[in-house]
Enzyme design. Structure first.
Site, PDB file in Angstrom:
ATOM      1  N   SER A 170      -5.699  32.803   2.281  1.00  0.00           N
ATOM      2  CA  SER A 170      -4.748  33.825   1.829  1.00  0.00           C
ATOM      3  C   SER A 170      -3.594  33.842   2.826  1.00  0.00           C
ATOM      4  CB  SER A 170      -5.465  35.177   1.813  1.00  0.00           C
ATOM      5  OG  SER A 170      -4.519  36.216   1.710  1.00  0.00           O
ATOM      6  N   TYR A 183     -10.732  41.598   5.443  1.00  0.00           N
ATOM      7  CA  TYR A 183     -10.332  40.518   4.520  1.00  0.00           C
ATOM      8  C   TYR A 183      -9.464  39.516   5.275  1.00  0.00           C
ATOM      9  CZ  TYR A 183      -8.103  38.198   0.524  1.00  0.00           C
ATOM     10  OH  TYR A 183      -7.625  37.269  -0.379  1.00  0.00           O
TER      11      TYR A 183
END
Ligand code: NDP
Length: 269
Positions: A170, A183
């Protein structure tokens, strides 16, 4: 491929058109294959000829993908319901035995499943969620990779071609951003895992190992992360799949240890 209009639309703007059947004869395991990018990838990889192992948490979602693949492709998928937050070494080993029994080979492994967790300042981050996110996004990927490595190496030796392992990253796993908590940290760790494994595999050359940031994609996770965003402004999952198919195909032989970004990828040479 007309049964899949979203894919047909997306392919018009792909930077790379993979060869038809470029995944033919390959067995590929995708985690989180019941929804979002994972389900789109599973269906598309099957259209390019791959035999899919569909791993995910919700059986009904996996069954829908299984049915679609059975109806629209000539390949034979397998469903593996599994909650990755409970995956330990012994359950990873039994998944590997199941993959060996079903296909006797494994050419591709896509670590796609992830948990977003809380979006909140670190000062208030609930540590129980921290553990969950790290388990699903990082530890399960490591355990699954470890358990499947022998089968992937055997497959590469028998077929005389490289296997492919893809870790999903990401943008917040490459540059930290406030409030993205576990995350973001888990995605940084996934980049590290990719680099360590790629380096370990480099000398033998039997496996290529890369990471890939799909970029903003219209999925349940994106809606959870950006509730105020208009979903119509975000590309659908099919938009980023050209690079996934490329990296899983033999056309990417020798490409390893790299951190890709689907949106800025210039296309295959
Ligand atoms: P979704 O939330 O839409 O789908 C995630 C999938 O992972 C679901 O099928 C979900 O299963 C599965 N999953 C979640 N937790 C577990 C678990 N414990 N065990 C097994 N399966 C699980 O996510 P996206 O498709 O958006 O994301 C796919 C990947 O892309 C992720 O790694 C994400 O971090 C990354 N990414 C996504 C971006 C985006 O904009 N969408 C941007 C950058 C990266 P179930 O359906 O049963 O809940």
């Amino acid at each position: 491929m007309t049964a899949y209009p979203e894919l047909e639309d997306a392919k018009a703007s792909w930077r790379h058109q993979p060869a038809p059947e470029c995944l033919s004869g390959k067995a590929i395991l995708v985690t989180g294959a019941g929804d979002g990018i994972g389900q789109a990838l599973a269906k598309t990889a099957a259209l390019y000829g791959a035999d899919l192992i569909l791993l995910g948490r919700t059986r009904a979602k996996l069954e829908a993908v299984f049915d679609w693949i059975g109806e629209h492709t000539r390949t034979r998928p397998v469903i593996v319901p599994c909650d990755l937050s409970h995956l330990g070494p012994s359950s990873a080993e039994s998944l590997a035995s199941q993959a060996r029994t079903e296909y006797g080979r494994l050419d591709g492994l896509v670590h796609n499943a992830s948990l977003l967790g809380a979006k909140t300042p670190l000062a208030h981050y609930p540590m129980s969620q921290w553990e969950d996110v790290m388990r699903v996004n990082l530890s399960a990927a490591a355990a699954l990779t470890q358990a499947l490595l022998p089968l992937m190496l055997e497959t590469a030796a028998t077929q005389g071609r490289q296997g492919s392992i893809l870790f999903t990253s990401s943008s917040v796993g490459r540059k930290g951003r406030a409030y993205w908590g576990a995350y973001a940290v888990s995605k940084f760790a996934v980049e590290g895992l990719m680099q360590v494994l790629a380096d370990e595999c480099a000398a033998e050359g039997a496996l290529r190992v890369n990471s890939l940031n799909p970029g903003a994609t219209r999925t349940a996770m994106r809606r959870q992360a950006y509730p105020a965003e208009n979903p119509a402004d975000v590309p659908p999952p099919e938009a980023c799949l050209d690079i996934y198919i490329h990296l899983l195909s033999d056309a990417a032989e020798g490409v390893t240890g790299q951190a890709f970004d689907a949106r800025t990828w210039p296309g295959a040479p």
